[in-house]
Design a protein around this motif. Sequence first.
Motif, short mmCIF file in Angstrom:
data_model
loop_
_atom_site.label_atom_id
_atom_site.label_comp_id
_atom_site.label_asym_id
_atom_site.label_seq_id
_atom_site.Cartn_x
_atom_site.Cartn_y
_atom_site.Cartn_z
N ALA A 23 49.73 38.19 33.89
CA ALA A 23 50.75 39.20 34.17
C ALA A 23 50.51 40.37 33.24
N GLY A 24 50.14 41.51 33.81
CA GLY A 24 49.92 42.69 32.99
C GLY A 24 48.49 42.81 32.51
N ILE A 25 48.10 44.03 32.12
CA ILE A 25 46.71 44.24 31.69
C ILE A 25 46.41 43.52 30.38
N GLN A 26 47.46 43.16 29.62
CA GLN A 26 47.22 42.43 28.39
C GLN A 26 46.70 41.01 28.66
N SER A 27 46.78 40.54 29.91
CA SER A 27 46.30 39.20 30.25
C SER A 27 44.98 39.26 31.01
N GLN A 28 44.38 40.46 31.11
CA GLN A 28 43.09 40.58 31.79
C GLN A 28 41.95 40.30 30.81
N VAL A 29 40.84 39.87 31.36
CA VAL A 29 39.69 39.51 30.55
C VAL A 29 39.25 40.67 29.66
N GLY A 30 39.31 41.89 30.17
CA GLY A 30 38.87 43.04 29.39
C GLY A 30 39.60 43.18 28.08
N PHE A 31 40.91 43.03 28.09
CA PHE A 31 41.69 43.14 26.86
C PHE A 31 41.51 41.90 25.99
N LEU A 32 41.58 40.73 26.60
CA LEU A 32 41.55 39.48 25.86
C LEU A 32 40.20 39.23 25.19
N ALA A 33 39.11 39.57 25.88
CA ALA A 33 37.79 39.27 25.36
C ALA A 33 37.33 40.26 24.31
N VAL A 34 37.58 41.54 24.54
CA VAL A 34 37.06 42.53 23.60
C VAL A 34 37.83 42.52 22.29
N PHE A 35 39.09 42.14 22.32
CA PHE A 35 39.88 42.05 21.10
C PHE A 35 40.01 40.58 20.69
#
Length: 561
Positions: A352-364
């Motif tokens: 739910a939300g961009i904070q749960s997408q791979v892009g945010f989760l993996a890079v940070f």
Amino acid sequence: MRIQLKISALLATSTLALGVGLIAVQSAAQSAVSQTVKVSTRRITESQYRHTIRDLFGADIVANARFEPDRRDDGLLAVGSSGLSITASGFEQYYALAKSISEQVADPKRRDALVGCKPANPAAADAACAQAFLARVGEVLYRRPLSEAEIDARVKTADLGATQAKDFYAGLKLSLTSLMMAPEFLFRVETAEPDPAHPGAYRLDGYAKASRLSYLFWDAPPDADLLAAAQSGAIHTPDGLKQQITRLASSPRLQDGARAFFTDMLQLDAFEGFTKDPATYPKFNQSVADAAREQLLKTVVDLLVVKKRDYRDLFTSNETFINRALAAVYNVPYASAQAWAPYTFPASSERAGIQSQVGFLAVFAHPGSSSPTKRGIKINEIFRCSPTPDPPPNVDFSKVQALQNGTVRTRLLAHMENEGCASCHRASDPPGLALEHFDGLGQLRTTENGQTIDVSAEVGQAKFSGAAGLGAYLHTDSRVPSCLVRNVFTYGVGRHARGGDRNYLAQQTAAFAASGYRYPELLASIAGSPEFFQISPPEGAQPAPAKIALAHPDITNGVAR
């Protein structure tokens, strides 16, 4: 390889004074208009460079190059760009790129369409054809019409080159390369002029206003309509300005501008050099990294620009796009024959939300593990404009790094026994802990080292659990929309927010809320305000030619060979 230099009069429009690592470049246009004064200088970004070449010569012109790194300041690369110069190696890269583009433009397969005129004799100089081409191209590159002196100097360059090579297009390539190497192209030089409505005061000139608008909305130089409004003075009138803003905001090119802004705000430059431990995350590869970055941008642009939804829905929406590489990471089927397909995550996915997408989760996260602290810091910094101080020196991270022991939550609690760390971790860790059902690559999990992962969190009086709970918290947090307003403003004006901007930003935040938190309306509101074009000429400034410092020790008044 060092640039070899040949001193000549080919670039008479610029004076490049050799100094200790610096070149002072004097703009001929500024000399011709003695009433103007330079008020800001920003190095153009890679995307702005590429958009300029695309607009000018078409999408099939290849611009392969490594661009100089940008500098992030106050959360944005756009703010840091005002303090950047060009290094010696960067100058060489720009030169190689400009030369490559010039060769493509003058290629026999393209020249008829791109040059726009034919020389009377292809084996000789043709001043008329060269002047028509260089004036048209120069206006786009410099974001204003070239002065007679600037055009004459480039025509002389073309004529001399054509005469020496017995090839009109060889001279034209030389002149085009010189235009693309000029500071007036590589830097956004904003100039001010006396304000006729306020004697003794200055205002941004029409072309500087046009550039602020076009880069904010489209991430590109002004088009013909904007340049015409600048030339006629219509851009200085309320109706003329409103007409341009409405046109820019309603264009499909707004998607380009949104991609550029959110690439900066979401700190997607972090994907450069991004890697993962292949033993821990065998599904990771460069295709996954590229797709994860693109998914974030596709999601943002679709929700905010195409669908014109509430900005805060970015943190709660489960609608996105995926491709085959991401489907493997998300562990979902991919039946589409297209490269990308819309996708709605089910509630059971916890996405739910961009904070749960791979892009945010993996890079940070770390190369071999998740990081609630990194993720929490970025949640606060990017979306709430609340930066976290650097950790004190000599901090013992051994308890956190003991990946084989318990869950991250238990390791962080042990780490926070250090009183010097606790205050910052209490602010940064809770949002990140709510995302701990996703590993360092962003894959769903519920246990770590055989123990159930607790994703409950508490920030102040607010309690929530998991990515959906964090999204709901961000959706209602008043600092989230006010942070976006601040970022859009500072991105557009290229400077820090100041104390004097506080009331203005509060007013814009209220207007943003009244619009239903619509991103296009926010752009239009800020761009239509006097504050967006407000300038502060240096104390006691006298109208004078603009000078730009380029960090290169080897350039004199000539053409790099």
